[in-house]
Design a protein around this motif. Structure first.
Motif, short mmCIF file in Angstrom:
data_model
loop_
_atom_site.label_atom_id
_atom_site.label_comp_id
_atom_site.label_asym_id
_atom_site.label_seq_id
_atom_site.Cartn_x
_atom_site.Cartn_y
_atom_site.Cartn_z
N ALA A 32 9.87 3.35 -3.89
CA ALA A 32 8.65 2.59 -4.17
C ALA A 32 8.98 1.15 -4.56
O ALA A 32 8.28 0.21 -4.15
N ILE A 84 2.65 12.07 -4.39
CA ILE A 84 3.66 12.06 -3.33
C ILE A 84 4.98 11.59 -3.90
O ILE A 84 5.02 10.59 -4.62
N SER A 85 6.04 12.29 -3.56
CA SER A 85 7.34 11.84 -4.05
C SER A 85 8.34 11.89 -2.90
O SER A 85 8.08 12.48 -1.86
N THR A 89 11.94 8.53 -5.94
CA THR A 89 10.65 7.91 -5.66
C THR A 89 10.62 6.48 -6.21
O THR A 89 10.10 5.56 -5.56
N LEU A 108 1.24 5.91 -7.22
CA LEU A 108 -0.01 6.32 -7.87
C LEU A 108 -0.43 7.75 -7.52
O LEU A 108 -1.28 8.33 -8.19
N THR A 109 0.15 8.31 -6.45
CA THR A 109 -0.23 9.66 -6.07
C THR A 109 0.94 10.59 -6.36
O THR A 109 2.06 10.12 -6.59
N ALA A 133 2.22 1.78 -3.33
CA ALA A 133 1.17 2.31 -4.21
C ALA A 133 0.99 3.80 -3.99
O ALA A 133 0.78 4.57 -4.94
N LEU A 134 1.09 4.22 -2.71
CA LEU A 134 0.97 5.65 -2.41
C LEU A 134 2.01 6.47 -3.16
O LEU A 134 1.71 7.50 -3.75
N PHE A 135 3.23 5.98 -3.13
CA PHE A 135 4.30 6.71 -3.82
C PHE A 135 4.13 6.68 -5.33
O PHE A 135 4.42 7.64 -6.03
N VAL A 137 0.83 -1.21 0.00
CA VAL A 137 0.00 0.00 0.00
C VAL A 137 0.87 1.26 0.00
O VAL A 137 0.62 2.22 -0.74
N LEU A 138 1.92 1.23 0.83
CA LEU A 138 2.84 2.37 0.86
C LEU A 138 3.48 2.60 -0.50
O LEU A 138 3.57 3.74 -0.98
#
Lengths: 304, 355
Positions: free
Chosen positions: B191, B42-43, B187, B39-40, B35-37, B32-33
């Motif tokens: 990721a 967030i970098s 990133t 797909l969003t 995916a956060l980096f 999930v973490l």
């Protein structure tokens, strides 16, 4: 290139593989281990040979004797240091140890001996085989265009000499007879008063001497580099297993089969695929293991 | 002597603990973490000094999947697979050949990467079945030689069939999905590490479930005494075959992930050194204990990390240094077998090394 020429190559390749495979199979039969580092023993012998021939400089036959002595000493020292202490742990730890040792030795040789290939200087007078006619001068009008070099004759001749001496050793000498007894049944041999440790050490020395000779012969044919032995270990293994691991006479037969198959396969493979010979040798090996899953006839009898 | 006496004690009373479940949870969180980096927007920004740690850690996660599969084969079932790298390589090459676009040399079909990844796992598993069907009846050391042989055959095929496998160059142009989605290098690295760490943790959970179950008990019984296991009515060949195929498929997954991260495959990534590294990790930690083999792998990979730093200060060429490192690796393998045959955290009784 004619088929007959390939047969010559096959016999030459088979000869040096046979010399090495005998040593390998003696270790398998008597110490009961697959010594994957055995290829590095060839490399050690080849380097000792090429250095003593090139630096001292010694005539080639003397350099070959020095290489054989070097191989024997190295084999015994390495066995005492690495294999004798774990003799009782079974075949798998012994095999894994030999793989680790082989990796270390190969890179040690590369570190000290460099990456570039070295050559036996067979062209200059010092290293000419004076007694032999140089048949390479022209085609031999025997089977059409057939070339045979004096180096090739030396390789095949050395192999025949090794077979004769080995046969005499195994059948006539006390040590050789004790080796065969241990190969058949170690505990029985011990009960009969055979010094098993001494015989094991003798086997290591004999195997190392043979590796040294094989290394020099390969060096004469091609060149000497840190990967000399490693690039032949698979063929040696295949020969030994094909002939029935543990059987010296089988190893000789297996080696010539491997040699001929390799030489003839180059006739059918496209050019530039020479590197594939490793795969061919190992493919033969896997097929043999498939047909005889136990690997060895002798082993089955013993376990029954 | 009864059968019960002959089997190591721990086989009978090894009960499932919660380590499988916590690993599954950890794996989920990491994915999930990641995916956060990815797909969003967030970098991450990393100091340059961390790069080498991240690279080795990513490789650790990939090798971790390899070592878990190997431990299933050797640690639990007693199958001496010394050609583990071939399944890793076949997974990587399958993914590369199916998904690469403009591969420079060799085949690149440009298919979607998820399809290629699944195919990589399947092809590695099928190869495992073929090798297993032909080799699993062999004596231990002959099995080792046969698997080693398979790896060498494939290595020489990869090198020699330039039109298919790209020769020594290998296959370039493999899609890098994480890089494509995450954008910048920092990133991507982070990721990838999270994603692969998650994959490794989930693999750990699955393998633990498998070996904690009665199924795993049969595997360990086969290693302890195959004849006895067969005499109680278990088809030992079927179990050995399954364990071998599972291990091979996991290696295929690791190879596929590696190809998709690396963007290329080449014979140089798939040498016998990979096999030796995972074997050392497994033996050093203690075969048959999943946590121990990962810890052992961490030790040997930690040495690799140290050696990267040592290279910077060592007064030798990179080539000489590579030789020195391999001498060391070989001697570590020799030393582990001699002095710690059950590994640092292994169970001597279970492995039967004292017998």
């Amino acid at each position: 290139m004619g088929l007959a020429q390939n047969v010559v190559f096959g016999l030459v390749t088979g000869s040096y593989i046979a010399i090495a495979a005998i040593g390998f199979t003696l270790i398998y039969g008597i110490v009961n281990m697959i010594n994957f580092a055995y290829g590095e023993y060839l490399t050690i012998g080849a380097f000792v040979g090429v250095l003593s021939a090139g630096m001292l400089p010694l005539p080639l036959p003397v350099a070959a004797l020095v290489a054989m002595a070097g191989g024997g000493v190295a084999s015994l020292v390495l066995a005492r240091a690495f294999f004798t202490p774990i003799n009782d742990t079974g075949p798998v730890p012994m095999l894994l140890t030999s793989i680790g040792l082989g990796l270390a030795l190969r890179n040690l040789i590369r570190l000290t001996g460099g990456r570039s290939a070295r050559y036996f200087d067979t062209e200059t007078a010092t290293y000419r085989f004076d007694g032999l006619p140089d048949l390479a001068v022209g085609p031999v009008d025997l089977l059409g265009d057939l070339f045979v070099t004096s180096e090739q004759l030396v390789v095949v001749g050395s192999a025949v000499a090794v077979f004769v001496v080995l046969h005499a050793m195994l059948t006539r000498t006390d040590v050789g007879i004790a080796m065969r007894a241990m190969g058949d049944d170690e505990s029985l041999a011990r009960v009969r008063g055979i010094d098993t440790q001494f015989i094991r050490d003798s086997v290591w020395v004999v195997a190392g001497v043979l590796a040294g000779l094989a290394g020099v012969l390969i060096g004469i044919q091609t060149n000497v580099s840190s990967s000399t032995g490693f690039s032949h270990i698979l063929q040696i293994l295949a020969a030994a297993i094909l002939g029935g691991a543990g059987s010296p006479y089988g190893a000789i037969a297996g080696a010539y089969v491997i040699g001929l198959v390799l030489a003839l396969s180059t006739a059918f493979l496209p050019a530039g695929m020479t590197g594939i010979s490793t795969a061919v040798a190992f493919f033969i090996l896997v097929v043999v293991l498939l047909v005889k899953p136990s690997g060895i006839a002798g082993q089955e009898v013993r376990e029954a | 002597m009864s059968v019960g006496d002959r089997l190591p004690e721990s086989i009978g009373d090894r009960l499932p603990d919660r380590s499988g479940d916590s690993a599954l949870a950890l794996g989920g969180v990491l994915v999930v973490l990641a995916a956060l980096f990815v797909l969003t927007p967030i970098s991450a920004t990393l100091p340059g000094a961390l790069y080498v740690f991240l690279e080795v850690a990513i490789l650790f996660a990939v090798y971790g999947i390899l070592v878990l599969g190997l431990d299933l084969q050797y640690g639990h079932t007693g199958l001496v697979n010394f050609g583990h790298v071939v399944f890793f390589a076949v997974g990587g090459y399958t993914v590369a050949m199916l998904s690469a676009e403009d591969p420079f040399a060799g085949i690149g079909l440009g298919l979607p990467w998820p399809l290629a990844l699944v195919a990589g796992i399947v092809v590695a598993g099928v190869l495992g079945a073929v090798v297993g069907a032909t080799s699993l009846r062999l004596r231990d050391d002959f099995l080792a030689i046969a698997t080693l042989a398979t790896a060498e055959i494939f290595h020489s095929l990869f090198v020699n069939f330039r039109g298919v496998f790209g020769g020594n160059t290998g296959i370039l142009g493999v899609p890098q999905p994480v890089k494509a989605l995450a954008g910048d290098t920092d990133t991507t690295l982070l990721a990838t590490l999270l994603l692969f760490g998650g994959a490794c943790a989930i693999t750990f959970a699955v393998v633990t479930r498998l070996t904690d179950s009665p199924y795993g008990r049969v595997l360990r019984a086969i290693r302890a005494d195959e004849l006895v296991t067969r005499s109680v009515g278990k088809s030992t060949f079927t179990y050995k075959m399954q364990a071998f195929v599972y291990g091979a498929a996991l290696a295929g997954l690791a190879g596929g992930l590696f190809a998709l991260y690396n963007g290329a495959v080449a014979p140089g990534y798939f040498t016998i050194q990979v096999t030796v590294t995972v074997w050392i990790g497994m033996l050093l930690g203690g075969a048959s204990n999943h946590r121990a083999v990962l810890a052992g792998l961490a030790v040997i990979m930690g040495l690799r990390l140290l050696s990267r730093f040592a290279l910077g200060v060592a007064p030798v060429s990179a080539d000489a240094f590579a030789s020195i490192r391999l001498i060391f690796v070989g001697l570590v393998l020799v030393g582990v077998i001699r002095y710690r045959p059950a590994g640092i955290w292994g169970d001597e009784k279970e492995l039967g090394v004292d017998s």
